[in-house]
Write an enzyme that holds these catalytic residues in place. Sequence first.
Site, PDB file in Angstrom:
ATOM      1  N   PRO A   1       0.819  -1.222   0.000  1.00  0.00           N
ATOM      2  CA  PRO A   1       0.000   0.000   0.000  1.00  0.00           C
ATOM      3  C   PRO A   1       0.852   1.271   0.000  1.00  0.00           C
ATOM      4  O   PRO A   1       0.338   2.361  -0.246  1.00  0.00           O
ATOM      5  CB  PRO A   1      -0.832  -0.103   1.280  1.00  0.00           C
ATOM      6  CG  PRO A   1      -0.227  -1.191   2.085  1.00  0.00           C
ATOM      7  CD  PRO A   1       0.589  -2.049   1.181  1.00  0.00           C
TER       8      PRO A   1
ATOM      9  N   ASP B   1     -11.129   1.144 -24.976  1.00  0.00           N
ATOM     10  CA  ASP B   1     -11.501   0.969 -23.580  1.00  0.00           C
ATOM     11  C   ASP B   1     -11.449   2.250 -22.783  1.00  0.00           C
ATOM     12  O   ASP B   1     -10.741   3.177 -23.139  1.00  0.00           O
ATOM     13  CB  ASP B   1     -10.534  -0.007 -22.903  1.00  0.00           C
ATOM     14  CG  ASP B   1     -10.796  -1.408 -23.371  1.00  0.00           C
ATOM     15  OD1 ASP B   1     -11.893  -1.650 -23.857  1.00  0.00           O
ATOM     16  OD2 ASP B   1      -9.879  -2.232 -23.252  1.00  0.00           O
TER      17      ASP B   1
ATOM     18  N   ARG C   1      -2.880  -7.399 -20.838  1.00  0.00           N
ATOM     19  CA  ARG C   1      -3.709  -6.837 -21.912  1.00  0.00           C
ATOM     20  C   ARG C   1      -2.883  -6.030 -22.905  1.00  0.00           C
ATOM     21  O   ARG C   1      -3.307  -5.804 -24.024  1.00  0.00           O
ATOM     22  CB  ARG C   1      -4.826  -5.956 -21.332  1.00  0.00           C
ATOM     23  CG  ARG C   1      -5.818  -6.745 -20.494  1.00  0.00           C
ATOM     24  CD  ARG C   1      -6.878  -5.874 -19.892  1.00  0.00           C
ATOM     25  NE  ARG C   1      -7.850  -5.431 -20.869  1.00  0.00           N
ATOM     26  CZ  ARG C   1      -7.939  -4.214 -21.374  1.00  0.00           C
ATOM     27  NH1 ARG C   1      -7.097  -3.275 -20.963  1.00  0.00           N
ATOM     28  NH2 ARG C   1      -8.842  -3.902 -22.261  1.00  0.00           N
TER      29      ARG C   1
ATOM     30  N   GLU D   1       3.004  -7.357   8.473  1.00  0.00           N
ATOM     31  CA  GLU D   1       3.121  -5.905   8.641  1.00  0.00           C
ATOM     32  C   GLU D   1       4.047  -5.276   7.605  1.00  0.00           C
ATOM     33  O   GLU D   1       4.203  -4.076   7.568  1.00  0.00           O
ATOM     34  CB  GLU D   1       3.601  -5.561  10.050  1.00  0.00           C
ATOM     35  CG  GLU D   1       2.502  -5.649  11.096  1.00  0.00           C
ATOM     36  CD  GLU D   1       1.263  -4.822  10.728  1.00  0.00           C
ATOM     37  OE1 GLU D   1       1.400  -3.614  10.527  1.00  0.00           O
ATOM     38  OE2 GLU D   1       0.172  -5.419  10.652  1.00  0.00           O
TER      39      GLU D   1
HETATM   40  N1  ADE Z   1      -0.918  -4.921  -0.058  1.00  0.00           N
HETATM   41  C1  ADE Z   1      -1.821  -4.526   0.853  1.00  0.00           C
HETATM   42  N2  ADE Z   1      -2.579  -3.520   0.377  1.00  0.00           N
HETATM   43  C2  ADE Z   1      -2.148  -3.279  -0.889  1.00  0.00           C
HETATM   44  C3  ADE Z   1      -2.527  -2.361  -1.895  1.00  0.00           C
HETATM   45  N3  ADE Z   1      -3.511  -1.484  -1.720  1.00  0.00           N
HETATM   46  N4  ADE Z   1      -1.859  -2.400  -3.065  1.00  0.00           N
HETATM   47  C4  ADE Z   1      -0.851  -3.267  -3.254  1.00  0.00           C
HETATM   48  N5  ADE Z   1      -0.450  -4.167  -2.341  1.00  0.00           N
HETATM   49  C5  ADE Z   1      -1.094  -4.171  -1.163  1.00  0.00           C
END
Ligand code: ADE
Length: 255
Positions: free
Chosen positions: A93, A173, A158, A120
């Site tokens: 994330p 697209d 793709r 984590e």
């Molecule tokens: N791992 C946990 N959340 C994620 C996300 N939003 N994008 C990529 N990998 C992740």
Amino acid sequence: MLEYSQMRIDILTLFPTMFCGALQESILKRAQQRGLLHLVIHQIRDYALDRHQMTDDLPYGGGVGMIMKPEPVFRAVRTVLGGTQAPVILLTPQGRTFTHAVAQELAQHPRLMLICGHYEGVDERVRERLIIDELSIGDYVLTGGELAAMVVVDAVARFVPGVLGAAEGAHDDSYAGGLLEGPQYTRPPVFEGRQVPEVLLSGDHARIARWKRAMALQRTLVRRPDLLEAASLSAEDEALLREFRRTLGEPDGVE
Ligand code: ADE
């Protein structure tokens, strides 16, 4: 017969069975059968040397959760790549946001390696020494990088030449031209009293193309006005947008 170059994507994960199914259906299945796409899933645990094949451990300095240990990830990456060059990408994330443009950019490489983060996070030395890029598929936290890796594989594939058949071409697209795609219809021409727009049945290709462009502009204006800033727009497009804005601005929203 056209010769297409194939793309190889190695995925390093602690949960390989998550990939069964999602990558083995439809267009991705066909691409692999035709040798255009080579997906290889690797279990990180297989590269852990200790007796218990530990892949995670407690964080130094305290804190909640477990951290992915560096040794199994380093061994996995080095063994799988075996000296071959390929961008090694961590799904997290904290990464840069994955978009249509990033998918297109990644598809230029003959080979990619995706590492699915878990727990984590990963030991920072993995980031420092192995990872060239970090990707996030959106501003939310998943339980691990696996679903994100599947999203990346699907969107990148793709753009590999030959993966999409002519009928599925990526050109029209949503996002391809910087706009969302307008409404689409198929048979029957009338369903529960609702008609397919007359223009689509007219056979007048120029009129149909203008209508599609207008609908794409309208939909983008309503749903994702931010995309209009980067889209390449003609004077005619700008005029249509002014008209749509005016209509939307009217209190009764007349069509
Ligand atoms: N791992 C946990 N959340 C994620 C996300 N939003 N994008 C990529 N990998 C992740």
